[in-house]
Design an enzyme around this catalytic site. Sequence first.
Site, PDB file in Angstrom:
ATOM      1  N   CYS A  43       0.844  -1.196   0.000  1.00 20.87           N
ATOM      2  CA  CYS A  43       0.000   0.000   0.000  1.00 20.87           C
ATOM      3  C   CYS A  43       0.884   1.252   0.000  1.00 20.87           C
ATOM      4  O   CYS A  43       1.987   1.248   0.537  1.00 20.87           O
ATOM      5  CB  CYS A  43      -0.906   0.004   1.229  1.00 20.87           C
ATOM      6  SG  CYS A  43      -2.071   1.398   1.248  1.00 20.87           S
ATOM      7  N   ASP A  45       0.459   3.745   1.697  1.00 19.27           N
ATOM      8  CA  ASP A  45       0.439   4.326   3.049  1.00 19.27           C
ATOM      9  C   ASP A  45       1.856   4.613   3.554  1.00 19.27           C
ATOM     10  O   ASP A  45       2.730   3.741   3.519  1.00 19.27           O
ATOM     11  CB  ASP A  45      -0.282   3.344   3.998  1.00 19.27           C
ATOM     12  CG  ASP A  45      -0.638   3.995   5.324  1.00 19.27           C
ATOM     13  OD1 ASP A  45       0.282   4.471   6.023  1.00 19.27           O
ATOM     14  OD2 ASP A  45      -1.834   4.024   5.669  1.00 19.27           O
ATOM     15  N   HIS A  99      -2.223  -3.936   4.986  1.00 28.25           N
ATOM     16  CA  HIS A  99      -2.026  -3.550   6.390  1.00 28.25           C
ATOM     17  C   HIS A  99      -3.369  -3.249   7.038  1.00 28.25           C
ATOM     18  O   HIS A  99      -4.279  -2.710   6.398  1.00 28.25           O
ATOM     19  CB  HIS A  99      -1.096  -2.331   6.500  1.00 28.25           C
ATOM     20  CG  HIS A  99      -1.663  -1.075   5.909  1.00 28.25           C
ATOM     21  ND1 HIS A  99      -2.205  -0.072   6.682  1.00 28.25           N
ATOM     22  CD2 HIS A  99      -1.803  -0.671   4.620  1.00 28.25           C
ATOM     23  CE1 HIS A  99      -2.623   0.906   5.880  1.00 28.25           C
ATOM     24  NE2 HIS A  99      -2.404   0.565   4.627  1.00 28.25           N
ATOM     25  N   CYS A 102      -6.109   0.109   6.936  1.00 22.25           N
ATOM     26  CA  CYS A 102      -5.902   0.677   5.596  1.00 22.25           C
ATOM     27  C   CYS A 102      -7.072   1.607   5.235  1.00 22.25           C
ATOM     28  O   CYS A 102      -8.236   1.194   5.223  1.00 22.25           O
ATOM     29  CB  CYS A 102      -5.790  -0.449   4.569  1.00 22.25           C
ATOM     30  SG  CYS A 102      -5.449   0.147   2.898  1.00 22.25           S
TER      31      CYS A 102
END
Length: 217
Positions: A43, A45, A99, A102
């Site tokens: 991701c 992130d 994760h 998310c």
Amino acid sequence: MEQSYQKLITGNRIYAETKLFQDPDYFNKLSKGQKPNYLWIGCSDSRVPANEITSTKSGEIFVHRNIANLVVHTDSNMLSVLEYAVNVLKVEHIIVCGHYGCGGVHASMTNTFHGFVDNWLRHIKDVYHHNEVELKAIEDHEERANRLTEMNVISQVRNLAKTIIVQQAWDERELHLHGWVYGLHNGLVKDLAVIHNHQEDIDPIYQYNISKVTANI
Ligand code: CO
């Protein structure tokens, strides 16, 4: 604003100097080429940096990141990364790492209109829809989101297995696909044990007769 941007340049100087202090030949060696053994699909992130959470160094992991670590079979960006990693770098392991917590997964579970990104999040809605019975049985919203996060990773690993790139590699050599979920709350990775190593692991409709095609040419 300028100050926050400058912080990165200063940080870079410190990084380069530290590396050279530890090994004067560090960048010379790295610049000669890369031979990573892992492709990481994670991701975007900012709290899930592939190298940092796996204690690996520059040169060890080839990385592709997007919102909610999706493997979309029409995504030419992802397919190009995958093809290069598998056919040129010859990585032996591909890791899809989602994760918990998310934002993409959480957003896909609502009816809120977010704009263009909803086109991307639709892929997670499809995973939700596909597993609706199991997910609706989980009353706690957080737990349901966690399970959808895991289901999303499993689904993306399967999407990798459905690609011609992966199936062609399987025809010639070992290539392992893994599904992981990282915990923002404890820094630990959970291996979902969705390892796929063979074409036979996926539904027949997605299996290509790769050997036959090669033999005909
Ligand atoms: Co995320």
